[in-house]
Design an enzyme around this catalytic site. Structure first.
Site, mmCIF file in Angstrom:
data_model
loop_
_atom_site.group_PDB
_atom_site.id
_atom_site.type_symbol
_atom_site.label_atom_id
_atom_site.label_comp_id
_atom_site.label_asym_id
_atom_site.label_seq_id
_atom_site.Cartn_x
_atom_site.Cartn_y
_atom_site.Cartn_z
ATOM 1 N N ASN A 109 -3.475 8.454 -1.438
ATOM 2 C CA ASN A 109 -3.728 7.480 -0.273
ATOM 3 C C ASN A 109 -2.496 7.818 0.940
ATOM 4 O O ASN A 109 -1.407 8.265 0.741
ATOM 5 C CB ASN A 109 -3.371 5.969 -0.815
ATOM 6 C CG ASN A 109 -3.400 4.915 0.182
ATOM 7 O OD1 ASN A 109 -4.554 4.962 0.886
ATOM 8 N ND2 ASN A 109 -2.461 3.876 0.390
ATOM 9 N N HIS A 125 -0.642 5.658 4.052
ATOM 10 C CA HIS A 125 -0.472 4.238 4.432
ATOM 11 C C HIS A 125 0.539 4.250 5.712
ATOM 12 O O HIS A 125 1.546 5.163 5.497
ATOM 13 C CB HIS A 125 0.643 3.722 3.223
ATOM 14 C CG HIS A 125 0.831 2.160 3.389
ATOM 15 N ND1 HIS A 125 0.022 1.351 3.301
ATOM 16 C CD2 HIS A 125 1.727 1.500 4.290
ATOM 17 C CE1 HIS A 125 0.264 0.126 3.699
ATOM 18 N NE2 HIS A 125 1.500 0.103 4.393
HETATM 19 C C1 GAR Z 1 -4.828 4.825 8.977
HETATM 20 O O1 GAR Z 1 -3.757 4.235 9.933
HETATM 21 C C2 GAR Z 1 -4.253 4.606 7.404
HETATM 22 O O2 GAR Z 1 -2.843 4.881 7.278
HETATM 23 C C3 GAR Z 1 -4.471 3.027 7.093
HETATM 24 O O3 GAR Z 1 -5.786 2.726 7.704
HETATM 25 C C4 GAR Z 1 -6.008 3.560 8.913
HETATM 26 C C5 GAR Z 1 -7.408 4.105 8.891
HETATM 27 O O4 GAR Z 1 -7.354 4.907 10.283
HETATM 28 N N1 GAR Z 1 -4.421 2.771 5.755
HETATM 29 C C6 GAR Z 1 -3.943 1.723 5.291
HETATM 30 O O5 GAR Z 1 -3.594 0.720 6.051
HETATM 31 C C7 GAR Z 1 -4.105 1.442 3.920
HETATM 32 N N2 GAR Z 1 -3.352 0.098 3.441
HETATM 33 P P1 GAR Z 1 -8.719 5.647 10.501
HETATM 34 O O6 GAR Z 1 -9.940 4.986 10.013
HETATM 35 O O7 GAR Z 1 -8.793 5.928 11.789
HETATM 36 O O8 GAR Z 1 -8.359 6.822 9.554
#
Ligand code: GAR
Length: 192
Positions: free
Chosen positions: A104, A106
């Site tokens: 994952n 984060h």
């Molecule tokens: C990213 O910033 C990722 O780190 C976060 O969601 C975003 C997805 O962006 N993930 C979380 O917050 C997990 N808890 P994207 O759809 O543009 O890749």
């Protein structure tokens, strides 16, 4: 090492998924993105799947939490799962079927600003509210608690006093796009 097939799970716009798709298409590796999965039929990541000619798998919570989900991934020969902005807790049976093979990303320096409900701009807003001087990304293995699995990689960036929510989000996204695919590639190569 034989050929390795990964599934990307994403719930949103999928900019990280797109970086992974581009990386593994254009880099000399034995890794293929074989499947894009989402819980969100409107997710932007589905456009990226289409652009890369990868079959999408759209599922609901019942399917995700049933043994059928593991069966589907195994039937597709999936070896690793990469979560790129995927927001549901991973059920036990999926974790044990892919033990230490779910990664994952984060958008904070865990253990700070992790846990249920801590995603996307909720994370960045909390970081700003607490007047943190830096933030960053954590890439980690997934276990049965939100954001608690073994950490593989972190990168940090300074927050300026005048940084808005959008500015922080952008800074973190730059780190994500810079590092995620390389860390995934290295871990898969290391684990064989
Ligand atoms: C990213 O910033 C990722 O780190 C976060 O969601 C975003 C997805 O962006 N993930 C979380 O917050 C997990 N808890 P994207 O759809 O543009 O890749």
């Amino acid at each position: 090492m034989g050929h390795v097939r990964i599934a990307i799970l994403a719930s949103g716009s999928g900019s990280n998924a797109l970086k992974l798709l581009a990386h593994f298409k254009h880099t000399e590796t034995n890794v293929t993105v074989a499947l894009i999965g989402t819980n969100n039929p409107a997710a932007g990541v589905l456009n990226h799947a289409k652009a890369y000619n990868i079959k999408p798998f759209i599922f609901d919570k019942t399917t995700f939490n049933s043994p059928d989900f593991v069966k589907r991934l195994k039937a597709d020969g999936i070896d690793w799962i990469v979560l790129a902005g995927f927001l549901w807790l991973i059920p036990e049976n999926l974790i044990s079927a892919f033990e230490n093979k779910i990664i994952n990303i984060h958008p904070s320096l865990l253990p700070k600003y992790g846990g249920k409900g801590m995603y996307g701009n909720h994370v960045h807003q909390a970081v700003l509210n607490n007047q943190e001087l830096k933030t960053g990304i954590t890439i980690h293995l997934v276990n049965n608690e939100y954001d608690k699995g073994a950490q593989l990689f972190q990168a940090a960036v300074a927050i300026a006093e005048e940084d808005t929510l959008e500015a922080v989000q952008k800074k973190v996204q730059v780190l994500e796009h810079q590092y995620f695919a390389g860390v995934v590639e290295s871990l898969i190569a290391f684990c064989g």
